[in-house]
Design a protein around this motif. Structure first.
Motif: not given
Length: 285
Positions: A169-177
């Motif tokens: 996962x991308x570090x910037x997006x892993x916790x995104x919807x």
């Protein structure tokens, strides 16, 4: 980082020793492309699912990279519209893998071993790869690269997969919807490696320019692509060929540059315990 790991990551970040051939899957009834080493019998193979609103051509260098390391890499060209069927793409991934196994490729000098096969994908194609693996069953590995939510939810099927998994996962997006990497890792039925790629966005794996990138929704990232190709290639080479030189790529505890564990050590241990419990329950039934 150990010298051996440095050498391996440097090696796998570059093209491999094999000359690469390109073929058209449509000749066998499935629109798509296949990249193979120039020759080889009983080769490993991976069917690769594309992301939303992009085609296989946007992963050409990644597919060629795998083929240069001796892995047949095939990708269906389907479900490319704005409202794709994720189950349809999963079905096409299974058909693509069946073609690789059942048809003599290239000029008759290339074949695939039926037990040395895997599914992989990016974005919605990662979810489709999980759905395909859960439905097919007999695969040696699955790689979900920057996975995006699908319908049905891929994480609801992940527990059925006992094959080793690689989830990035991308570090910037892993916790995104737009990412379901953490739920997939938690629910995986077999051994699983979950990593985040530093300074990466989920769309960074897509090669070249794209309309959505011009609109500010993520563009091509060469560092993300290089890191992902290295991790994916090593993971597949170990699990599909058994080559122990690449065993570190199958170890969650290996510290790779430009990546971090998706969970801390305690959480990762709990995840493995839950996976072991699910497998024990399945056996008891």
């Amino acid at each position: 980082m150990a010298p051996k790991l440095k050498a391996l990551t440097r090696e796998l970040s570059k093209r491999g020793p094999h000359r690469v051939l390109r073929g058209n899957l449509a000749l066998a009834g499935q629109p798509g492309v296949v990249y193979t080493p120039e020759t080889g019998f009983n080769l490993p193979a991976v069917a690769f699912g594309h992301g939303w609103m992009v085609g296989a051509h946007k992963y050409e260098q990644t597919l060629q990279h795998l083929a240069s390391w001796g892995i047949v890499a095939a990708a269906p060209e389907s479900e490319r519209g704005p409202v794709p069927s994720h189950l349809g793409l999963a079905a096409d991934l299974r058909s693509t893998l069946d073609i690789c196994v059942g048809v003599r490729l290239g000029p008759g000098q290339i074949s695939v071993h039926p037990d040395h096969v895997a599914f992989a994908g990016h974005g919605m194609g990662a979810g489709a790869a999980v759905l395909a693996a859960a439905q097919r069953g007999n695969v040696a590995a699955v790689a979900a690269l920057f996975p995006a939510p699908t319908a049905p939810k891929a994480e609801n099927y992940a527990s059925k997969i006992t094959a080793p998994g690689l989830i990035l996962a991308g570090e910037d997006d892993v916790d995104s919807l737009t990412s379901n990497a953490r739920p997939l890792t938690r629910e995986w039925g077999g051994p699983v490696i979950g990593r985040t790629v530093d300074d990466a966005q989920d769309a960074g794996l897509i090669e070249g320019r794209r309309l959505l990138g011009a609109l500010g929704l993520g563009g091509s990232e060469r560092k993300t692509q290089a890191t992902t190709r290295c991790l994916l290639t090593g993971f597949l080479l170990f699990h599909l060929t058994g080559d122990k030189r690449y065993e570190v790529f199958a170890d969650q505890d290996t510290e790779f540059p430009h990546t971090s564990p998706m969970f801390d050590a305690d959480t990762q241990s709990d995840t493995h315990s839950q996976s072991d419990a699910r497998r024990s329950q399945a056996v008891s039934r």
